[in-house]
Design a protein around this motif. Structure first.
Motif, PDB file in Angstrom:
ATOM      1  N   SER B  43       0.827  -1.211   0.000  1.00 26.71           N
ATOM      2  CA  SER B  43       0.000   0.000   0.000  1.00 26.71           C
ATOM      3  C   SER B  43       0.859   1.257   0.000  1.00 26.71           C
ATOM      4  O   SER B  43       0.403   2.326  -0.388  1.00 26.71           O
ATOM      5  CB  SER B  43      -0.943   0.000   1.201  1.00 26.71           C
ATOM      6  N   LEU B  49       1.074   7.024   3.229  1.00 29.78           N
ATOM      7  CA  LEU B  49      -0.325   6.948   3.638  1.00 29.78           C
ATOM      8  C   LEU B  49      -0.383   7.109   5.153  1.00 29.78           C
ATOM      9  O   LEU B  49       0.524   6.676   5.867  1.00 29.78           O
ATOM     10  CB  LEU B  49      -0.947   5.597   3.263  1.00 29.78           C
ATOM     11  N   CYS B  50      -1.457   7.718   5.647  1.00 32.88           N
ATOM     12  CA  CYS B  50      -1.630   7.794   7.085  1.00 32.88           C
ATOM     13  C   CYS B  50      -2.247   6.487   7.596  1.00 32.88           C
ATOM     14  O   CYS B  50      -2.736   5.668   6.819  1.00 32.88           O
ATOM     15  CB  CYS B  50      -2.498   8.985   7.474  1.00 32.88           C
ATOM     16  N   CYS B  52      -4.930   5.746   9.263  1.00 27.06           N
ATOM     17  CA  CYS B  52      -6.357   5.446   9.050  1.00 27.06           C
ATOM     18  C   CYS B  52      -6.637   5.114   7.590  1.00 27.06           C
ATOM     19  O   CYS B  52      -7.568   4.352   7.298  1.00 27.06           O
ATOM     20  CB  CYS B  52      -7.247   6.580   9.551  1.00 27.06           C
ATOM     21  N   ALA B  53      -5.825   5.650   6.686  1.00 27.38           N
ATOM     22  CA  ALA B  53      -5.985   5.298   5.273  1.00 27.38           C
ATOM     23  C   ALA B  53      -5.635   3.837   5.056  1.00 27.38           C
ATOM     24  O   ALA B  53      -6.348   3.109   4.353  1.00 27.38           O
ATOM     25  CB  ALA B  53      -5.101   6.196   4.410  1.00 27.38           C
ATOM     26  N   ILE B  54      -4.543   3.399   5.678  1.00 29.25           N
ATOM     27  CA  ILE B  54      -4.139   1.993   5.553  1.00 29.25           C
ATOM     28  C   ILE B  54      -5.218   1.084   6.130  1.00 29.25           C
ATOM     29  O   ILE B  54      -5.601   0.080   5.532  1.00 29.25           O
ATOM     30  CB  ILE B  54      -2.793   1.755   6.263  1.00 29.25           C
ATOM     31  N   GLU B  56      -8.331   1.696   6.459  1.00 27.93           N
ATOM     32  CA  GLU B  56      -9.508   1.695   5.579  1.00 27.93           C
ATOM     33  C   GLU B  56      -9.260   0.811   4.362  1.00 27.93           C
ATOM     34  O   GLU B  56     -10.109   0.011   3.974  1.00 27.93           O
ATOM     35  CB  GLU B  56      -9.804   3.143   5.142  1.00 27.93           C
ATOM     36  N   LEU B  57      -8.084   0.945   3.796  1.00 25.07           N
ATOM     37  CA  LEU B  57      -7.731   0.157   2.602  1.00 25.07           C
ATOM     38  C   LEU B  57      -7.774  -1.338   2.900  1.00 25.07           C
ATOM     39  O   LEU B  57      -8.294  -2.128   2.114  1.00 25.07           O
ATOM     40  CB  LEU B  57      -6.333   0.563   2.128  1.00 25.07           C
ATOM     41  N   LEU B  58      -7.204  -1.732   4.033  1.00 25.96           N
ATOM     42  CA  LEU B  58      -7.126  -3.157   4.357  1.00 25.96           C
ATOM     43  C   LEU B  58      -8.377  -3.660   5.073  1.00 25.96           C
ATOM     44  O   LEU B  58      -8.465  -4.842   5.399  1.00 25.96           O
ATOM     45  CB  LEU B  58      -5.891  -3.437   5.232  1.00 25.96           C
TER      46      LEU B  58
END
Lengths: 111, 111
Positions: B43, B49-50, B52-54, B56-58
DNA sequence: TTATCATATGAATATACATTCATATATTTG
DNA sequence: CAAATATATGAATGTATATTCATATGATAA
């Protein structure tokens, strides 16, 4: 839903390999992630060895070595040939050395 | 003491790295040996990436991602910079990609 | 065939570790 | 300051796994 990062998420998601690749990759590295197996791999760097030779070298029980050799074989990192009563194990290909070499570069660069 | 393999053992023993290297190497690969961490690394391939983005992605809990990021950071595979309230994580260097690339070569060569 | 050597393997155990939950820390905003 | 947001972290739990033990398999030698 806190702050926004949709753009970056889209990019990251688009570049994420599929689950099969992710599993196979991490399973592969997991095999390298054990000191015993790492020792076994290094012991085969200069040529094949039978199971009892590896056990003697690592000062480990033959059974433990056999179990780990099976894991290495399943990961296609080693192969073996039968020679009389003994099984001679050897590195399956050059990737093994390449992967370890990359790891060595990394750990040797920590200051 | 069964059959003799002293010659081969000497060679193998002479080429065996010391324990520190063996531990650091297997510890490094162990970090790659987990699907969640592998996903996190991928990712970050295209940029930072921050947390929370990670997450959310995972589709994972923030806490689980934080725990794994800590492991990645301890292994010097990722770094981060503070930006306001968020922590932006990024790959620590190019080795990460090199190591993963070598792994990909291996798994893609299995017939 | 029997005995021995070399290896493999299933079961059990002990340890390592990934995730969850609850909560702490840190930064910003009102 | 209080509230909200983003992240980190300790403890607990469940799962994975490395090693040991006992034993099975397979090959050779007597």
């Amino acid at each position: 839903m806190a702050h926004n990062h949709d753009e970056k998420l889209k990019i990251a998601a688009a570049n994420m390999p599929n689950d099969r690749v992710l599993f196979e990759l991490s399973d592969l590295f997991k095999v390298f992630g054990d000191t015993t197996r790492m020792k076994i791999l290094f012991s085969l760097f200069e040529g094949e060895l039978c199971v009892c030779a590896i056990a003697e070298l690592l000062k480990m029980e033959q059974s433990a070595v056999s179990h780990q050799l099976k894991i290495l074989k399943n990961a296609n990192l080693v192969s073996f040939r039968r020679e009389g009563k003994t099984n001679c194990y050897f590195l399956a290909d050059e990737h093994v050395k390449s992967i370890i070499a990359q790891g060595l570069v990394h750990i040797e660069e920590e200051i």
